[in-house]
Design a protein around this motif. Structure first.
Motif, mmCIF file in Angstrom:
data_model
loop_
_atom_site.group_PDB
_atom_site.id
_atom_site.type_symbol
_atom_site.label_atom_id
_atom_site.label_comp_id
_atom_site.label_asym_id
_atom_site.label_seq_id
_atom_site.Cartn_x
_atom_site.Cartn_y
_atom_site.Cartn_z
ATOM 1 N N GLN A 160 57.359 33.995 1.557
ATOM 2 C CA GLN A 160 56.610 32.863 1.014
ATOM 3 C C GLN A 160 56.843 32.706 -0.490
ATOM 4 O OE1 GLN A 160 52.623 33.829 2.755
ATOM 5 N NE2 GLN A 160 52.681 31.676 3.334
ATOM 6 N N LEU A 161 56.838 33.821 -1.220
ATOM 7 C CA LEU A 161 57.051 33.734 -2.664
ATOM 8 C C LEU A 161 58.495 33.351 -2.981
ATOM 9 C CD1 LEU A 161 54.936 36.713 -4.048
ATOM 10 C CD2 LEU A 161 54.373 34.291 -3.999
ATOM 11 N N ASP A 162 59.441 33.809 -2.166
ATOM 12 C CA ASP A 162 60.827 33.366 -2.360
ATOM 13 C C ASP A 162 60.924 31.849 -2.230
ATOM 14 O OD1 ASP A 162 61.744 35.928 -2.732
ATOM 15 O OD2 ASP A 162 62.498 36.186 -0.694
ATOM 16 N N PHE A 163 60.234 31.302 -1.234
ATOM 17 C CA PHE A 163 60.254 29.858 -1.042
ATOM 18 C C PHE A 163 59.502 29.158 -2.166
ATOM 19 C CE2 PHE A 163 58.388 25.977 0.981
ATOM 20 C CZ PHE A 163 59.587 25.273 1.082
ATOM 21 N N MET A 164 58.394 29.733 -2.592
ATOM 22 C CA MET A 164 57.596 29.154 -3.669
ATOM 23 C C MET A 164 58.438 29.021 -4.937
ATOM 24 S SD MET A 164 54.011 30.664 -5.218
ATOM 25 C CE MET A 164 54.772 31.803 -6.372
ATOM 26 N N GLU A 165 59.291 30.005 -5.199
ATOM 27 C CA GLU A 165 60.083 30.010 -6.424
ATOM 28 C C GLU A 165 61.212 28.984 -6.410
ATOM 29 O OE1 GLU A 165 61.274 34.062 -6.809
ATOM 30 O OE2 GLU A 165 59.299 34.721 -7.515
ATOM 31 N N THR A 166 61.448 28.347 -5.261
ATOM 32 C CA THR A 166 62.449 27.278 -5.225
ATOM 33 C C THR A 166 61.909 25.990 -5.835
ATOM 34 O OG1 THR A 166 61.820 26.480 -3.014
ATOM 35 C CG2 THR A 166 63.464 28.244 -3.127
ATOM 36 N N HIS A 167 60.602 25.917 -6.092
ATOM 37 C CA HIS A 167 60.006 24.737 -6.700
ATOM 38 C C HIS A 167 60.017 24.871 -8.215
ATOM 39 C CE1 HIS A 167 58.855 24.265 -2.570
ATOM 40 N NE2 HIS A 167 58.385 23.065 -2.803
ATOM 41 N N ALA A 168 60.094 23.744 -8.875
ATOM 42 C CA ALA A 168 60.415 23.735 -10.306
ATOM 43 C C ALA A 168 59.295 24.274 -11.192
ATOM 44 C CB ALA A 168 60.792 22.315 -10.725
ATOM 45 N N SER A 169 58.120 23.673 -11.124
ATOM 46 C CA SER A 169 57.089 23.986 -12.111
ATOM 47 C C SER A 169 56.102 25.019 -11.571
ATOM 48 C CB SER A 169 56.322 22.714 -12.496
ATOM 49 O OG SER A 169 55.487 22.304 -11.427
ATOM 50 N N PRO A 170 55.462 25.800 -12.471
ATOM 51 C CA PRO A 170 54.431 26.738 -12.039
ATOM 52 C C PRO A 170 53.298 26.062 -11.267
ATOM 53 C CG PRO A 170 55.089 27.221 -14.291
ATOM 54 C CD PRO A 170 55.751 25.921 -13.916
ATOM 55 N N THR A 171 52.933 24.838 -11.673
ATOM 56 C CA THR A 171 51.863 24.126 -10.962
ATOM 57 C C THR A 171 52.272 23.826 -9.528
ATOM 58 O OG1 THR A 171 50.994 23.149 -12.995
ATOM 59 C CG2 THR A 171 50.435 22.046 -10.922
ATOM 60 N N GLU A 172 53.503 23.356 -9.340
ATOM 61 C CA GLU A 172 53.981 23.100 -7.987
ATOM 62 C C GLU A 172 54.001 24.375 -7.163
ATOM 63 O OE1 GLU A 172 57.349 20.183 -7.346
ATOM 64 O OE2 GLU A 172 57.532 20.540 -9.496
ATOM 65 N N GLN A 173 54.389 25.481 -7.788
ATOM 66 C CA GLN A 173 54.456 26.753 -7.076
ATOM 67 C C GLN A 173 53.076 27.193 -6.601
ATOM 68 O OE1 GLN A 173 56.443 29.520 -9.673
ATOM 69 N NE2 GLN A 173 58.389 28.419 -9.605
ATOM 70 N N VAL A 174 52.079 27.083 -7.489
ATOM 71 C CA VAL A 174 50.728 27.492 -7.105
ATOM 72 C C VAL A 174 50.150 26.523 -6.071
ATOM 73 C CG1 VAL A 174 48.408 28.011 -7.930
ATOM 74 C CG2 VAL A 174 50.376 28.631 -9.320
ATOM 75 N N GLU A 175 50.442 25.228 -6.217
ATOM 76 C CA GLU A 175 50.014 24.254 -5.200
ATOM 77 C C GLU A 175 50.558 24.641 -3.828
ATOM 78 O OE1 GLU A 175 49.544 19.995 -7.609
ATOM 79 O OE2 GLU A 175 51.373 20.436 -6.504
ATOM 80 N N LEU A 176 51.833 25.020 -3.785
ATOM 81 C CA LEU A 176 52.445 25.408 -2.523
ATOM 82 C C LEU A 176 51.783 26.654 -1.948
ATOM 83 C CD1 LEU A 176 54.659 25.077 -0.387
ATOM 84 C CD2 LEU A 176 56.160 26.441 -1.838
ATOM 85 N N ALA A 177 51.476 27.615 -2.814
ATOM 86 C CA ALA A 177 50.824 28.835 -2.346
ATOM 87 C C ALA A 177 49.446 28.545 -1.754
ATOM 88 C CB ALA A 177 50.706 29.841 -3.487
ATOM 89 N N VAL A 178 48.704 27.654 -2.400
ATOM 90 C CA VAL A 178 47.382 27.274 -1.881
ATOM 91 C C VAL A 178 47.525 26.547 -0.550
ATOM 92 C CG1 VAL A 178 45.377 25.798 -2.294
ATOM 93 C CG2 VAL A 178 46.282 27.230 -4.139
#
Length: 214
Positions: free
Chosen positions: A167-185
């Motif tokens: 999941q975190l590997d996929f999260m890191e494919t997104h550009a901004s930290p906000t997008e990454q945390v949005e995806l995690a939520v």
């Protein structure tokens, strides 16, 4: 885009979008004049997340506001930002510390975290609603006669660690930290039902392979 286009692209009515704006779930648009604002792709993405939290996840509006507040808090490091957002989601109630099943469950969960080497989880355990939820679940199983202990749970913990890495590997494919945390939520709300459904399908499949279908 204007409000009407945001509504059309998202499938959310303008009245609902205005409600989300009033409740602070959606950031205000760029003001063009006294009566008109423009919205960008980030509004569309956030709107979809809000709908997922409230409609699919059943998260109350006030809780969703708190979660999204942590998502947007760029003063926090990524780990703290993500953890705060996930902790704000609904969790199990406080366990009864006088309950022998809770005492035994807490001891086994602590042994589990030690055996897995999850030092951060152990350090944050007194504050973590996620840790509390695990203790409550294990205590309930023990009351039912299923004496789950650290050794029994360890293989499941290792499998979940593999899931977290993916999941975190996929999260890191997104550009901004906000997008990454949005995806995690979003994953916490939407991907956990996927895991639960896959688990149940796997149980059905393995049962059929072992015992046949009668």
């Amino acid at each position: 885009m204007r409000l009407a286009e945001l509504s059309e692209r998202s499938g959310v009515s303008t009245a609902t979008i205005k409600y989300y704006l009033r409740e602070g779930l959606l950031p205000p648009g760029h003001r063009v004049n006294a009566t008109t604002a423009e919205y960008g792709e980030e509004h569309l993405r956030r709107l979809r997340l809000v709908r997922a939290l409230i409609q699919v996840g059943g998260v109350p509006v006030a809780t969703a506001r708190e979660v999204l507040g942590h998502v947007d808090d760029d003063s926090l490091g990524r780990t703290v930002r993500l953890g705060a957002a996930l902790w704000a989601l609904p969790h199990a109630p406080e366990p009864d510390e006088d309950d022998p099943a809770v005492v035994a469950a807490r001891a086994e969960v602590d042994r589990l975290l030690e055996s897995l080497g999850w030092e951060t989880a152990r350090e944050l355990a007194p504050l973590s609603p996620v840790h509390r939820s695990l203790v409550v679940a294990v205590a309930t199983l023990r009351r039912l006669g299923h004496l789950w202990d650290a050794e029994l749970m360890a293989p499941y913990g290792e499998l979940m660690h593999q899931v977290a890495r993916r999941q975190l590997d996929f999260m890191e494919t997104h550009a901004s930290p906000t997008e990454q945390v949005e995806l995690a939520v979003a994953s916490a709300v939407l991907f956990e039902p996927v895991l639960r459904a896959l688990h149940r399908l796997a149980q059905e499949e393995e049962s059929a392979r072992r015992y046949g279908i009668e």
